[in-house]
Write an enzyme that holds these catalytic residues in place. Structure first.
Site, PDB file in Angstrom:
ATOM      1  N   ASP A   1     -34.126 127.145   7.739  1.00 20.87           N
ATOM      2  CA  ASP A   1     -33.480 126.019   7.186  1.00 20.87           C
ATOM      3  C   ASP A   1     -31.940 127.075   6.551  1.00 20.87           C
ATOM      4  OD1 ASP A   1     -32.791 124.127   5.609  1.00 20.87           O
ATOM      5  OD2 ASP A   1     -34.638 123.444   3.971  1.00 20.87           O
TER       6      ASP A   1
HETATM    7  C1  BGC Z   1     -32.783 120.838   4.374  1.00 21.75           C
HETATM    8  C2  BGC Z   1     -32.680 120.454   5.199  1.00 21.75           C
HETATM    9  C3  BGC Z   1     -31.964 120.536   6.393  1.00 21.75           C
HETATM   10  C4  BGC Z   1     -30.753 121.670   7.034  1.00 21.75           C
HETATM   11  C5  BGC Z   1     -30.306 120.851   7.831  1.00 21.75           C
HETATM   12  C6  BGC Z   1     -31.054 121.870   4.582  1.00 21.75           C
HETATM   13  O1  BGC Z   1     -30.814 121.955   3.026  1.00 21.75           O
HETATM   14  O2  BGC Z   1     -33.045 121.229   3.544  1.00 21.75           O
HETATM   15  O3  BGC Z   1     -33.757 119.439   5.192  1.00 21.75           O
HETATM   16  O4  BGC Z   1     -32.173 120.546   7.671  1.00 21.75           O
HETATM   17  O5  BGC Z   1     -30.543 121.536   5.665  1.00 21.75           O
HETATM   18  O6  BGC Z   1     -28.891 120.196   7.420  1.00 21.75           O
END
Ligand code: BGC
Length: 747
Positions: free
Chosen positions: A308
């Site tokens: 993430d």
């Molecule tokens: C979130 C994810 C997301 C990623 C990319 C993160 O802050 O937790 O769910 O896929 O950002 O945007």
């Protein structure tokens, strides 16, 4: 029998073939060959994912389609660092054409100006439709889709999401969220399918099949790779705040949280993203146990694990399990992360290159990872077709997709209370009030046009707020609108009370502003005071008050429930949500949604429906929510009868069939969600009172009955023992459907 064998062979062959005709064996050979030609730096580049934000000129809001790529940065990212993946939107939703321009410019560099011509894999969060593409079909958010309990409907929304994402030139979607929402404060509750793992599993598998196709052939031009997230335990934080620690005994995790991941891995999902937080004191991004032993060893996951956002860096800056970037990178890669969503620098890339040189990260681990990434790119058909498929644009945001979206929004409405007030008569004069009556952003919330979804001015002008939908349905002259309060602050309660004198009914649209992730943290689940004050003042007017709740979590409204004549929970019904609310209020749609979460009555009483017997020390009030999991009314009524089991005594391994008859006893057609629960009455580990083990959505005309069957086997009867293994113990089980129950025993 022969036919059956033939069909199996055909289906096995079709599993092996991908949409551009490449069999997996061919892909494997191509990947091996390519890998053999790559330098260590090129391999590490493939493991790096950079945000689009880094690739464009910064400063100011560039306006619709105003984003400009920086050619020097493009060169740096792709030619110098050999980066394999790019993500995100940078500013806000781009048009399909703009996306084509962006993706084309990126692939031009990747496939024309690099030695090995490896295409970039672009990833995006298409959470409730292609939400970063302008004018896309934006469906109800996951919590609302879960309220429909309709796997086929969800699958269709996923198919459209895949098509519109690919039509934008993007082949990888960071969705679905399979975290069970076990903490109602958690600001990502609405991204989940609710608190129950059985419902989450059924919906999650349907969503994967919708995105990736029945055979997971993601080279088909309108399919995308799915990403299971956020593995695991993210939805059960102790504090209820985003990205905070969870403490989860292993057997509990395997029983309540793992099944949706196990099932979607088995359903062939191609990628996975870990939980940003700690579980049992170990950040999931650093957990070899969770990412390698359990995920790959036990569940058999073969795809790509992408970190993430910044979560490798976070191992030292936030979690402090690493002293520096070097330790963090080594820890994460060796735990099982394949690709780092870095996302704005080359700290990961440079450090991993050093670690490879020094031998601290073995080349075998890098090869394993890059093999997975290249395989994914081949499976998506990116080597043959790196550029956007412009023909898909003709199917983008069609009227048919909007019609399906409206149906999804209607089916997601949950009628929580109705004192003979709804549906309203179209000749009535209505006072429409509340913070969410005349805005599109609260109907959609986060992941809509922008990350937070709160830029109301960017929302499409042709979509309906509740106000616009009501005015169209019953005529402007019949609708008086007074906002009364924003989400937090009164703006005209007296004015609303005054206006109430001249109408027949008051509709108050309450709830939350749009939010996403950490900015959505709250410290009190109670609906903000100003909204409660508005409703209380209106309830004194003597006019019937109908509440419409437009919110991502079950905000506590105990103090206004008794005097409300009717309550509709809309959750986050998406871009057609305003029309769906109006349809339900005036009887053009019959609400049939059921709660996918427990709706609490008190902020300090957050017991979930599948609580254990031992919690009942306080008597029957232990589970005393405002409305229980699975609850929802209709404009018709249903009666259940004749719950019967085909056996009352089972030997180990036997299955039992339960049947129940449900009848529409009212005057209009309606849909009912028949829910079967199973309770193990005595077990070595204190058993939950009951857990959902089957459901069926049936449509019934007035007076019509249907008999629904459920088969229960060991899969449904087991619990997870302290050794992490499933156990079925001999003894009694209780099957219940609505107000009926029957016991059986296992010898
Ligand atoms: C979130 C994810 C997301 C990623 C990319 C993160 O802050 O937790 O769910 O896929 O950002 O945007």
């Amino acid at each position: 029998m022969k036919w059956f064998k033939f069909l199996c062979l055909v289906s096995a062959l079709s599993m092996l073939l991908t949409g551009n005709g490449l069999a997996q064996a061919d892909i494997d050979a191509k990947v091996r060959q390519l890998l053999a030609e790559m330098t260590p730096e090129e391999k590490v580049g493939q493991m790096t994912q950079i945000a689009l934000d880094y690739l464009c000129f910064v400063g100011g809001d560039p306006g619709q389609d105003g984003l400009k790529l920086d050619p020097a940065r493009l060169e740096e990212v792709i030619q110098k660092y050999h980066v394999g993946s790019i993500l995100n939107v940078a500013t806000f939703a781009h048009s399909v054409d703009k996306w084509h321009e962006i993706i084309t410019a990126i692939q031009d560099v990747a496939v024309q100006k690099t030695r090995l011509k490896i295409p970039i894999i672009y990833g995006i969060d298409a959470i409730h439709g292609a939400n970063y593409t302008r004018d896309a079909t934006l469906f109800p958010q996951a919590i609302s889709m879960a309220a429909t309990w309709d796997v086929e409907l969800l699958k269709k929304t996923a198919e459209i999401t895949a098509l519109e994402t690919r039509a934008s030139g993007i082949p990888w979607n960071f969705n679905p969220v399979l975290d069970s929402g076990r903490q109602p404060l958690w600001p990502r509750l609405w991204e989940t399918y609710g608190e129950d793992s059985y419902l989450t599993t059924a919906l999650g598998v349907a969503y994967i099949k919708g995105l990736e196709g029945e055979n997971n052939d993601i080279s088909v031009p309108d399919k995308v790779a799915a990403c299971l997230k956020h593995y695991i335990g993210y939805g059960a934080p102790v504090t209820g705040k985003d990205r905070t620690p969870a403490w989860i005994p292993d057997h509990y995790m395997r029983q309540y949280l793992l099944p949706p991941y196990a099932a979607t891995v088995a359903a062939g999902a191609h990628t996975l993203m870990p939980n940003s937080a700690d579980v049992n004191g170990i950040p999931v991004h650093a957990s070899h146990y969770l990412l390698t032993e359990l995920l790959r060893g036990e569940l058999g996951f073969q795809g790509v694990v992408v970190s993430d956002w910044a979560d490798i860096t976070n191992l030292y800056t936030r979690h402090r399990v690493a002293a520096n970037n070097k330790e963090a990178v080594r820890m994460a890669v060796m735990a099982g992360i394949d690709m780092s969503m870095v996302p704005l620098d080359f700290g990961f890339t440079n450090t991993l290159n050093e670690l490879v040189k020094s031998g601290d990260v073995p080349m075998s681990r890098i090869d394993e990872t890059v093999t997975r990434i290249l395989t994914l790119k081949y499976q998506l058909g990116l080597f043959d077709r790196p550029y956007p498929d412009k023909t898909l644009k003709a199917q983008f945001a069609t009227p048919a997709s909007a019609a399906l979206n409206l149906r999804a929004a209607q089916e997601s409405m949950i009628l929580l209370k109705n004192n003979n007030t709804l549906p309203l008569n179209k000749s009535m004069k209505v006072l429409l009030t509340g913070p969410n009556a005349d805005r599109l952003s609260p109907l959609n919330s986060g992941w809509t046009i922008t990350w937070q979804g709160n830029r109301e001015e960017l929302y499409p002008k042709n979509k309906y707020t509740v106000r616009k939908a009501l005015e169209e349905k019953i005529g402007k002259a019949n609708v008086t609108y007074v906002q009364g309060t924003t989400v937090e602050k009164a703006t005209g309660i007296e004015e609303a009370v005054k206006a109430a004198q001249k109408v027949d009914v008051i509709v108050a649209c309450l709830g939350e502003d749009a939010y996403c992730e950490t900015p959505g943290n709250i410290t009190d689940l109670t609906l903000p005071e100003a909204q409660l004050d508005l409703v209380k003042a209106l309830q004194k007017s003597g006019k019937p008050v109908v509440l419409v709740l437009i919110q991502g979590r079950p905000r506590i409204i105990r103090s206004i429930v008794d005097d409300a004549k009717a309550i509709v929970l809309a959750f986050l019904p998406g871009m057609e949500g305003g029309r769906a609310v109006a349809d339900v209020l005036f009887g053009d749609a019959n609400p049939g949604g059921k709660l996918p979460v427990t709706y609490p009555r008190y902020p300090n009483d957050l017991t979930l429906y599948d609580h254990v017997f031992a919690e009942n020390i306080g008597g029957p009030t232990t589970y005393n929510p405002q409305w229980p999991f699975g609850f929802g009314l209709s404009y018709t009524t249903f009666a259940y009868s004749d719950l019967r089991l085909d056996k009352s005594e089972l030997s180990r391994g036997d299955k039992v069939t339960a049947q129940v008859t449900v009848k529409n006893t009212g005057k209009i057609a309606g849909k009912e969600i028949v829910q079967l629960y199973l309770g193990d009455l005595v077990a070595f580990i204190t058993p939950p009172q009951k857990r959902l083990k089957g459901f069926a959505k049936v449509e019934l005309a007035p007076g019509e009955s249907k008999t629904v069957s459920f088969v229960l086997g060991e899969e449904e009867m087991h619990f997870v023992g302290l050794d992490g293994k499933p156990v079925v113990e001999p003894g009694e089980f209780m099957v219940s459907v609505a107000n009926l129950s029957q016991k059986f025993s296992v010898k």
